[in-house]
Design a protein around this motif. Structure first.
Motif: not given
Length: 344
Positions: A111-129
């Protein structure tokens, strides 16, 4: 010769099974000391987010709970909380302690890790799936799979050999006892409390729930976005550490459960009594599987320290050395600063 030495010589596997935690603690301390020195030599203690620290804290709590569960819930339940008579000594939960102790800490960590999705400061485009296994070591996953397969095999094979007791639970191992009538012997069926279906089925269910909880942690750990581009490499290392910790905890808990089951299966197959008459000195009651039981007892004594070591490492090895090294660096920096000020 001291009594403890006589016991160690006569039954070394029981001594190792009962006191193997000492070897586990020593091994973990040595590994942690080596990790602290390695972190100190690198001189680069990666900072992790507050959520990551909290997840490591939850995993450490899980390790403590597993340790307490395997020491108390199983080993002392039969002697402290229930009637020791084997005909009434049925407590279905006595084998599920280690995996059950992990479920709540793992769910909270996910649950804590799922809430970490809100902690983005600068979006990092994914380089791989990415999927749940992206940051997991293949060797760790393989070891966990082997441990799970071993526990499942032991549970199924033991359950197939179990018989129903008078209370309706499938928890007895039928062995051949003897009643003596003069010089004749009549076969009599006896039963010993055993890791039958009534015990192994709850173990498989609870272990399955623990596996799902670990999968949830690995998935949320892998799919959450990076906070910012410049910390992506460090965050990837932290995520690998989190995945390894969760996998080690699961593997250790499964091995502990397997060791406890093997120990009881082995004890059930040993002779549990003797009968003596004038014409026959002594006849063992039970013990048809004594040779196999000795092997199972030895395996249990070897597997339990390994499981304890993995549990303790899973709860400490990826964060405690860094914390100690960071405190050491701060202390050294403060001492150097004080010396400089005095020199001035």
């Amino acid at each position: 010769m001291p009594a403890w030495l006589q016991i160690a010589i006569s039954d070394p596997w029981s001594v190792l099974y009962a006191h193997g935690w000492v070897a586990s603690v020593v091994a973990v301390l040595v590994i942690l000391a080596m990790r602290v020195r390695a972190v100190g030599r690198d001189g680069n203690v990666d900072a992790v987010s507050t959520r990551d620290r909290f997840v490591f804290f939850l995993l450490a709590i899980g390790a403590v709970l597993v340790f307490l569960a395997q020491e108390l819930v199983r080993d002392l339940a039969a002697t402290m909380f229930v009637n020791p008579d084997w005909t009434t000594n049925f407590i279905w939960w006595r084998y599920v302690g280690p995996p059950a102790a992990l479920i709540v800490p793992l769910i909270l960590a996910a649950v804590v890790l799922r809430r970490a999705r809100r902690d983005v400061e600068v979006r990092v485009p994914p380089t791989a799936a990415r999927d749940w296994s992206t940051f997991s070591s293949r060797s760790s996953l393989w070891c966990a799979s082997v441990a799970l397969g071993t526990l499942a095999s032991v549970s199924i094979l033991a359950g197939m050999q179990s018989s129903q007791a008078v209370d309706g639970a499938f928890r007895l191992l039928r062995t051949r006892g003897y009643e003596i009538y003069g010089d004749s012997r009549a076969l009599q069926e006896e039963g010993m409390d055993y890791f039958g279906w009534s015990y192994s089925a709850p173990v498989l269910v609870i272990t399955g729930l623990a596996v799902v909880a670990v999968w949830f942690v690995l998935r949320e750990n892998a799919l959450r976005p990076y906070r910012r581009p410049e910390t992506a490499a460090g965050e990837a290392q932290v995520r690998s550490a989190l995945a390894s910790s969760a996998t080690l905890l699961l593997t250790g808990a499964v091995l502990l459960t397997t060791a406890i089951a093997l120990r009881d299966i082995g004890n059930a197959g040993l002779p549990w009594g003797f009968m003596s008459t004038e014409s026959i000195e002594s006849i063992p009651i039970g013990g048809e599987f004594e040779a196999l039981s000795r092997v199972l007892l030895a395996l249990a004594a070897l597997v339990r320290p390994v499981g304890l070591t993995l549990v303790l490492l899973g709860g400490t090895v990826w964060w405690l050395p860094s914390l100690i090294a960071r405190r050491g660096l701060y202390t050294a920096h403060g001492a150097a600063r004080s010396v400089t000020e005095v020199g001035q």
